[in-house]
Design a protein around this motif. Structure first.
Motif, mmCIF file in Angstrom:
data_model
loop_
_atom_site.group_PDB
_atom_site.id
_atom_site.type_symbol
_atom_site.label_atom_id
_atom_site.label_comp_id
_atom_site.label_asym_id
_atom_site.label_seq_id
_atom_site.Cartn_x
_atom_site.Cartn_y
_atom_site.Cartn_z
ATOM 1 N N GLU A 49 38.694 63.760 -29.771
ATOM 2 C CA GLU A 49 39.978 64.247 -30.263
ATOM 3 C C GLU A 49 40.361 65.507 -29.499
ATOM 4 O O GLU A 49 39.546 66.406 -29.317
ATOM 5 C CB GLU A 49 39.885 64.554 -31.754
ATOM 6 C CG GLU A 49 41.208 64.995 -32.345
ATOM 7 C CD GLU A 49 41.114 65.285 -33.834
ATOM 8 O OE1 GLU A 49 41.960 66.035 -34.320
ATOM 9 O OE2 GLU A 49 40.198 64.769 -34.486
ATOM 10 N N ARG A 51 42.541 68.827 -29.357
ATOM 11 C CA ARG A 51 43.300 69.757 -30.195
ATOM 12 C C ARG A 51 44.543 70.172 -29.411
ATOM 13 O O ARG A 51 44.448 70.711 -28.320
ATOM 14 C CB ARG A 51 42.442 70.971 -30.546
ATOM 15 C CG ARG A 51 43.071 71.919 -31.532
ATOM 16 C CD ARG A 51 42.187 73.117 -31.850
ATOM 17 N NE ARG A 51 41.698 73.783 -30.659
ATOM 18 C CZ ARG A 51 40.512 73.569 -30.076
ATOM 19 N NH1 ARG A 51 39.682 72.699 -30.591
ATOM 20 N NH2 ARG A 51 40.170 74.211 -28.992
ATOM 21 N N THR A 52 45.714 69.889 -29.947
ATOM 22 C CA THR A 52 46.977 70.223 -29.292
ATOM 23 C C THR A 52 47.838 71.024 -30.263
ATOM 24 O O THR A 52 47.414 71.322 -31.386
ATOM 25 C CB THR A 52 47.748 68.952 -28.870
ATOM 26 O OG1 THR A 52 48.197 68.275 -30.052
ATOM 27 C CG2 THR A 52 46.900 68.032 -28.017
ATOM 28 N N GLY A 53 49.052 71.309 -29.830
ATOM 29 C CA GLY A 53 49.991 72.033 -30.676
ATOM 30 C C GLY A 53 50.331 71.307 -31.964
ATOM 31 O O GLY A 53 50.869 71.902 -32.894
ATOM 32 N N LYS A 54 49.991 70.030 -32.060
ATOM 33 C CA LYS A 54 50.252 69.252 -33.276
ATOM 34 C C LYS A 54 49.062 69.280 -34.250
ATOM 35 O O LYS A 54 49.141 68.711 -35.338
ATOM 36 C CB LYS A 54 50.567 67.802 -32.912
ATOM 37 C CG LYS A 54 51.876 67.649 -32.162
ATOM 38 C CD LYS A 54 52.160 66.190 -31.863
ATOM 39 C CE LYS A 54 53.505 66.022 -31.202
ATOM 40 N NZ LYS A 54 53.803 64.608 -30.910
ATOM 41 N N SER A 55 47.973 69.926 -33.859
ATOM 42 C CA SER A 55 46.756 69.966 -34.673
ATOM 43 C C SER A 55 46.782 71.160 -35.627
ATOM 44 O O SER A 55 47.635 72.036 -35.521
ATOM 45 C CB SER A 55 45.526 70.085 -33.773
ATOM 46 O OG SER A 55 45.489 69.069 -32.812
ATOM 47 N N ALA A 90 47.665 64.906 -23.068
ATOM 48 C CA ALA A 90 47.896 65.316 -24.452
ATOM 49 C C ALA A 90 48.328 66.775 -24.519
ATOM 50 O O ALA A 90 49.268 67.125 -25.248
ATOM 51 C CB ALA A 90 46.639 65.086 -25.294
ATOM 52 N N ASN A 93 51.891 67.091 -23.129
ATOM 53 C CA ASN A 93 52.911 66.508 -24.002
ATOM 54 C C ASN A 93 53.047 67.219 -25.344
ATOM 55 O O ASN A 93 54.150 67.355 -25.867
ATOM 56 C CB ASN A 93 52.629 65.026 -24.242
ATOM 57 C CG ASN A 93 52.807 64.203 -22.987
ATOM 58 O OD1 ASN A 93 53.601 64.534 -22.117
ATOM 59 N ND2 ASN A 93 52.035 63.135 -22.873
ATOM 60 N N ASP A 94 51.921 67.652 -25.919
ATOM 61 C CA ASP A 94 51.933 68.171 -27.278
ATOM 62 C C ASP A 94 51.677 69.669 -27.381
ATOM 63 O O ASP A 94 51.628 70.213 -28.483
ATOM 64 C CB ASP A 94 50.907 67.418 -28.137
ATOM 65 C CG ASP A 94 51.230 65.933 -28.232
ATOM 66 O OD1 ASP A 94 52.417 65.577 -28.128
ATOM 67 O OD2 ASP A 94 50.295 65.137 -28.392
ATOM 68 N N GLY A 95 51.469 70.349 -26.270
ATOM 69 C CA GLY A 95 51.259 71.798 -26.293
ATOM 70 C C GLY A 95 49.818 72.175 -26.568
ATOM 71 O O GLY A 95 48.984 71.350 -26.897
ATOM 72 N N GLN A 96 49.573 73.451 -26.434
ATOM 73 C CA GLN A 96 48.220 73.975 -26.613
ATOM 74 C C GLN A 96 48.017 74.569 -28.002
ATOM 75 O O GLN A 96 48.961 74.998 -28.646
ATOM 76 C CB GLN A 96 47.928 75.039 -25.557
ATOM 77 C CG GLN A 96 48.836 76.261 -25.643
ATOM 78 C CD GLN A 96 48.500 77.312 -24.618
ATOM 79 O OE1 GLN A 96 47.338 77.577 -24.332
ATOM 80 N NE2 GLN A 96 49.527 77.925 -24.053
ATOM 81 N N LEU A 97 46.777 74.589 -28.440
ATOM 82 C CA LEU A 97 46.370 75.240 -29.678
ATOM 83 C C LEU A 97 44.949 75.755 -29.456
ATOM 84 O O LEU A 97 43.981 75.175 -29.952
ATOM 85 C CB LEU A 97 46.430 74.273 -30.858
ATOM 86 C CG LEU A 97 46.270 74.928 -32.223
ATOM 87 C CD1 LEU A 97 47.507 75.747 -32.577
ATOM 88 C CD2 LEU A 97 46.026 73.887 -33.285
#
Length: 167
Positions: A49, A51-55, A90, A93-97
């Protein structure tokens, strides 16, 4: 899980190294190293998995434990895993976290991502000579951005021995 096929080629020495890396990755060959030249091996990679900005953000104690575990791997000589294309896509597309923000020294001998044995997207790193902050500026603003906008809960100030900037 996905799989890749490729032939084992090369000299016996590089083949031995390659096969020992296989074992560390949990892969096996049906033949011993001297007999494996030319064998087609199927590698299976577990989907991890990303971890992206959507997590959800990573709590500070969990992030610190992950950094300590990664540093133990680094000290033990374990190389970081290769970055999979799916991870890069990922994050794009979804940003960093990132799980932690690191203020480290710009010294080429102490790259934070390697010291903590982490993947792209795991750390938000700012580096300058001596990892110093003497006035409000870009370093402070970058750390504030990470802590507020990216929801990072752990800030690490990473020093090292024999820092020329602080001598």
């Amino acid at each position: 899980s996905s799989a890749s096929l490729f032939p084992i080629l090369g000299t016996l020495q590089s083949l031995e190294t390659f096969l020992s890396q296989f074992v560390r990755m949990g892969c096996v060959s049906s033949k011993s190293a001297p007999d494996a030249k030319g064998e087609i091996v199927q590698l299976k990679f577990e989907e991890v998995e990303v971890r992206t900005g959507k997590s959800a953000f990573v709590p500070a104690p969990e992030a610190l434990a992950a950094l300590k575990a990664g540093n133990a791997r680094y000290v033990g000589g374990q190389a970081p895993a290769a970055t999979r294309k799916s991870r890069i896509l990922a994050l794009a597309n979804d940003g960093q976290l990132p799980m932690a923000a690191v203020l480290g020294c710009a010294d080429s001998r102490c790259p934070a991502e390697l010291i903590f044995n982490v993947a792209p997207g795991d750390l938000f790193v700012c580096r300058n000579a001596g990892n110093t902050v003497v006035q409000r500026g870009s370093v402070v603003a970058s750390m504030e951005y990470c802590m507020a906008h990216l929801q990072t809960k752990l800030l690490v100030v990473l020093g090292h021995t024999k820092c020329g900037a602080l001598n």
